[in-house]
Write an enzyme that holds these catalytic residues in place. Structure first.
Site, mmCIF file in Angstrom:
data_model
loop_
_atom_site.group_PDB
_atom_site.id
_atom_site.type_symbol
_atom_site.label_atom_id
_atom_site.label_comp_id
_atom_site.label_asym_id
_atom_site.label_seq_id
_atom_site.Cartn_x
_atom_site.Cartn_y
_atom_site.Cartn_z
ATOM 1 N N GLN A 6 38.013 88.914 -11.862
ATOM 2 C CA GLN A 6 37.729 89.492 -13.167
ATOM 3 C C GLN A 6 36.862 88.606 -14.059
ATOM 4 O O GLN A 6 36.276 89.091 -15.011
ATOM 5 C CB GLN A 6 39.032 89.851 -13.872
ATOM 6 C CG GLN A 6 39.805 90.950 -13.144
ATOM 7 C CD GLN A 6 41.102 91.326 -13.826
ATOM 8 O OE1 GLN A 6 42.134 90.738 -13.548
ATOM 9 N NE2 GLN A 6 41.070 92.294 -14.724
ATOM 10 N N HIS A 31 29.972 96.891 -4.165
ATOM 11 C CA HIS A 31 28.599 96.899 -3.653
ATOM 12 C C HIS A 31 28.300 98.160 -2.852
ATOM 13 O O HIS A 31 27.196 98.705 -2.919
ATOM 14 C CB HIS A 31 28.323 95.663 -2.786
ATOM 15 C CG HIS A 31 28.308 94.394 -3.588
ATOM 16 N ND1 HIS A 31 28.428 93.147 -3.026
ATOM 17 C CD2 HIS A 31 28.218 94.188 -4.925
ATOM 18 C CE1 HIS A 31 28.394 92.224 -3.980
ATOM 19 N NE2 HIS A 31 28.267 92.832 -5.135
ATOM 20 N N ASP A 40 30.033 90.665 -9.974
ATOM 21 C CA ASP A 40 29.087 89.684 -9.413
ATOM 22 C C ASP A 40 28.890 88.486 -10.341
ATOM 23 O O ASP A 40 28.765 87.353 -9.881
ATOM 24 C CB ASP A 40 27.715 90.329 -9.164
ATOM 25 C CG ASP A 40 27.726 91.248 -7.943
ATOM 26 O OD1 ASP A 40 28.803 91.418 -7.326
ATOM 27 O OD2 ASP A 40 26.655 91.797 -7.611
ATOM 28 N N ARG A 44 47.217 80.458 -16.802
ATOM 29 C CA ARG A 44 47.462 81.143 -15.535
ATOM 30 C C ARG A 44 46.144 81.722 -15.034
ATOM 31 O O ARG A 44 45.547 82.560 -15.700
ATOM 32 C CB ARG A 44 48.488 82.269 -15.731
ATOM 33 C CG ARG A 44 48.694 83.090 -14.487
ATOM 34 C CD ARG A 44 49.683 84.247 -14.629
ATOM 35 N NE ARG A 44 49.638 84.987 -13.379
ATOM 36 C CZ ARG A 44 49.558 86.313 -13.261
ATOM 37 N NH1 ARG A 44 49.568 87.086 -14.329
ATOM 38 N NH2 ARG A 44 49.495 86.869 -12.085
ATOM 39 N N HIS A 46 45.459 87.585 -6.400
ATOM 40 C CA HIS A 46 45.328 88.594 -7.454
ATOM 41 C C HIS A 46 44.311 89.633 -6.980
ATOM 42 O O HIS A 46 43.240 89.779 -7.574
ATOM 43 C CB HIS A 46 44.926 87.927 -8.776
ATOM 44 C CG HIS A 46 45.219 88.758 -9.998
ATOM 45 N ND1 HIS A 46 45.983 88.304 -11.051
ATOM 46 C CD2 HIS A 46 44.863 90.014 -10.327
ATOM 47 C CE1 HIS A 46 46.061 89.251 -11.991
ATOM 48 N NE2 HIS A 46 45.393 90.293 -11.571
ATOM 49 N N ASN A 67 50.312 88.707 -7.299
ATOM 50 C CA ASN A 67 50.303 89.425 -8.564
ATOM 51 C C ASN A 67 50.491 90.920 -8.300
ATOM 52 O O ASN A 67 49.653 91.548 -7.646
ATOM 53 C CB ASN A 67 48.975 89.227 -9.304
ATOM 54 C CG ASN A 67 48.968 89.980 -10.628
ATOM 55 O OD1 ASN A 67 49.685 89.618 -11.553
ATOM 56 N ND2 ASN A 67 48.187 91.054 -10.707
ATOM 57 N N GLU A 68 51.579 91.461 -8.784
ATOM 58 C CA GLU A 68 51.805 92.912 -8.777
ATOM 59 C C GLU A 68 51.593 93.564 -7.416
ATOM 60 O O GLU A 68 50.701 94.412 -7.260
ATOM 61 C CB GLU A 68 50.898 93.585 -9.814
ATOM 62 C CG GLU A 68 51.093 93.063 -11.211
ATOM 63 C CD GLU A 68 50.247 93.812 -12.245
ATOM 64 O OE1 GLU A 68 49.363 94.579 -11.855
ATOM 65 O OE2 GLU A 68 50.496 93.636 -13.445
ATOM 66 N N ASN A 96 55.110 91.145 -15.449
ATOM 67 C CA ASN A 96 53.965 91.704 -16.186
ATOM 68 C C ASN A 96 54.437 92.997 -16.815
ATOM 69 O O ASN A 96 54.902 93.906 -16.120
ATOM 70 C CB ASN A 96 52.794 92.009 -15.247
ATOM 71 C CG ASN A 96 52.092 90.754 -14.763
ATOM 72 O OD1 ASN A 96 52.490 89.637 -15.112
ATOM 73 N ND2 ASN A 96 51.068 90.930 -13.961
ATOM 74 N N TYR A 145 53.492 96.071 -19.701
ATOM 75 C CA TYR A 145 52.519 96.677 -20.606
ATOM 76 C C TYR A 145 53.003 97.960 -21.261
ATOM 77 O O TYR A 145 52.527 98.321 -22.314
ATOM 78 C CB TYR A 145 51.237 97.030 -19.834
ATOM 79 C CG TYR A 145 50.393 95.827 -19.437
ATOM 80 C CD1 TYR A 145 49.375 95.376 -20.260
ATOM 81 C CD2 TYR A 145 50.629 95.152 -18.248
ATOM 82 C CE1 TYR A 145 48.589 94.289 -19.900
ATOM 83 C CE2 TYR A 145 49.847 94.052 -17.883
ATOM 84 C CZ TYR A 145 48.835 93.633 -18.714
ATOM 85 O OH TYR A 145 48.062 92.556 -18.361
ATOM 86 N N GLU A 189 52.251 88.371 -17.938
ATOM 87 C CA GLU A 189 51.197 89.176 -18.578
ATOM 88 C C GLU A 189 51.791 90.137 -19.594
ATOM 89 O O GLU A 189 52.845 90.736 -19.354
ATOM 90 C CB GLU A 189 50.416 90.049 -17.565
ATOM 91 C CG GLU A 189 49.383 89.330 -16.745
ATOM 92 C CD GLU A 189 48.663 90.249 -15.771
ATOM 93 O OE1 GLU A 189 48.462 91.440 -16.082
ATOM 94 O OE2 GLU A 189 48.305 89.757 -14.683
HETATM 95 C C1 PNW Z 1 47.420 94.122 -14.640
HETATM 96 N N1 PNW Z 1 50.927 99.400 -14.715
HETATM 97 O O1 PNW Z 1 47.433 95.296 -13.902
HETATM 98 C C2 PNW Z 1 46.625 93.152 -13.807
HETATM 99 O O2 PNW Z 1 47.399 92.088 -13.332
HETATM 100 C C3 PNW Z 1 45.372 92.661 -14.449
HETATM 101 O O3 PNW Z 1 44.499 92.165 -13.474
HETATM 102 C C4 PNW Z 1 44.755 93.752 -15.284
HETATM 103 O O4 PNW Z 1 43.511 93.416 -15.778
HETATM 104 C C5 PNW Z 1 45.740 94.043 -16.405
HETATM 105 O O5 PNW Z 1 46.985 94.434 -15.903
HETATM 106 C C6 PNW Z 1 45.265 95.081 -17.389
HETATM 107 O O6 PNW Z 1 45.122 96.344 -16.799
HETATM 108 C C7 PNW Z 1 48.320 96.296 -14.177
HETATM 109 O O7 PNW Z 1 50.793 100.436 -14.064
HETATM 110 C C8 PNW Z 1 48.245 97.425 -13.402
HETATM 111 O O8 PNW Z 1 51.839 99.241 -15.542
HETATM 112 C C9 PNW Z 1 49.124 98.450 -13.570
HETATM 113 C C10 PNW Z 1 50.074 98.360 -14.543
HETATM 114 C C11 PNW Z 1 50.168 97.244 -15.327
HETATM 115 C C12 PNW Z 1 49.286 96.221 -15.145
#
Ligand code: PNW
Length: 480
Positions: free
Chosen positions: A33, A53, A66, A91, A136, A180-181, A321, A323, A389
């Site tokens: 990223q 690509h 890129d 991190r 990741h 990661n995830e 993580n 959100y 996260e």
């Molecule tokens: C994370 N969900 O992805 C990733 O670890 C990061 O690379 C990404 O940029 C960031 O969140 C923001 O999107 C996620 O479904 C993917 O809850 C899916 C979920 C949460 C985080």
């Protein structure tokens, strides 16, 4: 129909509590990223290089990583930004093919090793602890020729890569995250499951991927434990994403539905890591559905007794993580037909319209973070938890990001409640992300950064948003 129910109130914006002295603050990024330098100095091709690509329409703005933030060249600026924030740790993830161009441990790219070595030294020289994610999402493209995550050989390939990383950097890196995830890799995104590996979700491969990633995690844990821990004295864990499932009502079937979802989404990974096997409800449901569908055996692979013993307890911490949150209710079973993970999860989810929106997908519901922490505490023997996260997306990238500040304040408050009211053993909070970057399928259109990056400028100029000041003050004063 939308049922609207009042749940735990959103956290108040001010708190009487402060963060304990041993609580640490950081920010996170991921190699693909931010780094760019996709073919610089001997780096090999990974699945994201290949995908973007060969299939430029894959991202909504036809972009790719890129160049991204060009952190391959601007890492010293990155460290200055971190220093300015005052974070305790950073991190970041290692790009597998920057270190091992083909993915195999037979060939090491010294320029790639040097890059991470310099970054790590610079962090330490500035009083910032490195926290490293081994994987990741940027798997070596070479692996796709033999099925990538679906081939059990992935376990050994990852383990060998992990050993090299511990050997090269473990003298200075004391916090390691294997994956990661894994849920995003195995279950969530058609782009991963479908495009990258040219296989399509079918209720079988999602679990095969899960199985192999869990074994790979355990293998890396044991390598660290047996070969490095005594000398290096660090910690190793895994980062799992958890969208909180709140029951849509107090009806028993809705309480059950929400729990079923948590077990299928978080428990699928956490239960093996903590207890050695998949959650009971997952084992039973997938077996039952498989039978109805005419499979001779469950679509969910089985861990042998020896494998269970090996996977059990392979964590020093659980990385979380978080959100987003959902309301969940029971729903009638879908008719037997094409098997799928989504049908296995069952239930129905929707959002409470009273929750505030972010500017992308997701709602603001900080009680979901508090509930997630509490749930992990009770289900998994009060583990050490690191929030690896949490962050706020917008589309404008505005420097006056008051909405990001308000989001962070609410979620930091929820964290304080978890610490002081619920006695959750959570010891770190990490903002996603240090700077605006390549947001996977969204390209550069979605911005999570504390720092703005000018992607129209070759210099990739970074500018502090208002949230830098805010987060900096939280770190300094230890109050929200
Ligand atoms: C994370 N969900 O992805 C990733 O670890 C990061 O690379 C990404 O940029 C960031 O969140 C923001 O999107 C996620 O479904 C993917 O809850 C899916 C979920 C949460 C985080």
């Amino acid at each position: 129909m939308v049922i609207i129910i009042k749940h735990l109130p959103h956290s108040p914006t001010k708190s009487k509590w402060s963060f304990p002295d041993d609580f640490k603050f950081g920010v996170a990024t991921a190699a693909y990223q931010i780094e760019g330098g996709w073919n610089a100095d001997g780096k090999g091709v990974n699945v994201w290089d290949h995908l973007t690509h060969t299939n430029p329409n894959f991202t909504i703005d036809n972009s790719n990583g890129d160049i991204a933030c060009d952190s391959y060249h601007k890492w010293q600026e990155d460290v200055q930004m971190l220093k300015n924030l005052g974070v305790d740790f950073y991190r970041f993830s290692l790009s597998w093919t920057r270190i091992l161009p083909q993915g195999f441990s037979s060939e090491i790219n010294t320029a790639g090793v040097q890059y991470y070595s310099n970054l790590i030294d610079e962090l330490i020289a500035n009083g910032i602890e490195p926290c490293v994610t081994l994987f990741h999402w940027d798997s070596p493209q070479m692996f796709s020729s033999f099925g990538g995550y679906y081939n059990p050989i992935f376990v050994d390939l990852f383990a060998n890569y992990a050993r090299i990383a511990f050997k090269l950097f473990g003298d200075r890196v004391k916090t390691w995250i294997t994956f990661n995830e894994p849920k995003v890799v195995c279950q969530d995104y058609n782009e991963f499951v479908g495009l990258i590996n040219e296989v399509y979700p079918n209720g079988v491969i999602e679990y095969l991927c899960t199985h192999n990633l869990l074994k790979a995690h355990a293998e890396a844990y044991h390598i660290y434990n047996n070969e490095f821990r005594a000398k290096q004295n660090g910690k190793i864990g895994i980062t799992l994403n958890f969208e909180w499932s709140e029951p849509a009502s107090t009806k028993p079937e809705d309480l059950e539905a929400a729990e079923q979802r948590r077990q299928f989404e978080f428990g699928l990974f956490a239960n093996p890591v903590v207890y050695g096997n998949y959650p009971k409800i997952v084992i039973e449901r997938v077996a039952h559905k498989s039978k109805q569908e005419g499979f001779p055996d469950s679509r969910l692979p089985k861990f042998t007794q020896a494998e269970q013993l090996k996977i059990k307890g392979t964590y020093d911490f659980i990385g979380l993580n978080h959100y987003n949150s959902w309301l969940v209710k029971a729903s009638p079973e879908q008719p037997i037909g094409e098997p799928s993970y989504v049908k296995d999860v069952g239930t129905e989810r929707f959002v409470d319209l009273s929750w505030e929106d972010t500017e992308w997908n997701g709602k603001i519901a900080p009680f979901g973070l508090r509930n997630s922490l509490q749930w992990i505490k009770t289900r998994y023997k009060n583990p050490l938890i690191l929030i690896t996260e949490n962050g706020y997306p917008d589309k404008t990238g505005t420097l006056k990001d008051d909405r990001r500040i308000s989001f962070l304040q609410k979620y930091l408050n929820a964290t304080l409640q978890a610490i002081h009211q619920d006695q959750v053993n959570v010891k770190a909070y990490t903002v996603w992300t240090l700077m605006d970057n390549f947001e996977w399928a969204q390209g550069f259109t979605i911005k999570f950064g504390l720092y703005h990056v000018d992607f129209t400028n070759d210099e990739r100029t970074r500018t502090a948003k208002k949230s830098v000041e805010y987060y900096g003050s939280v770190i300094k004063d230890r109050v929200v």
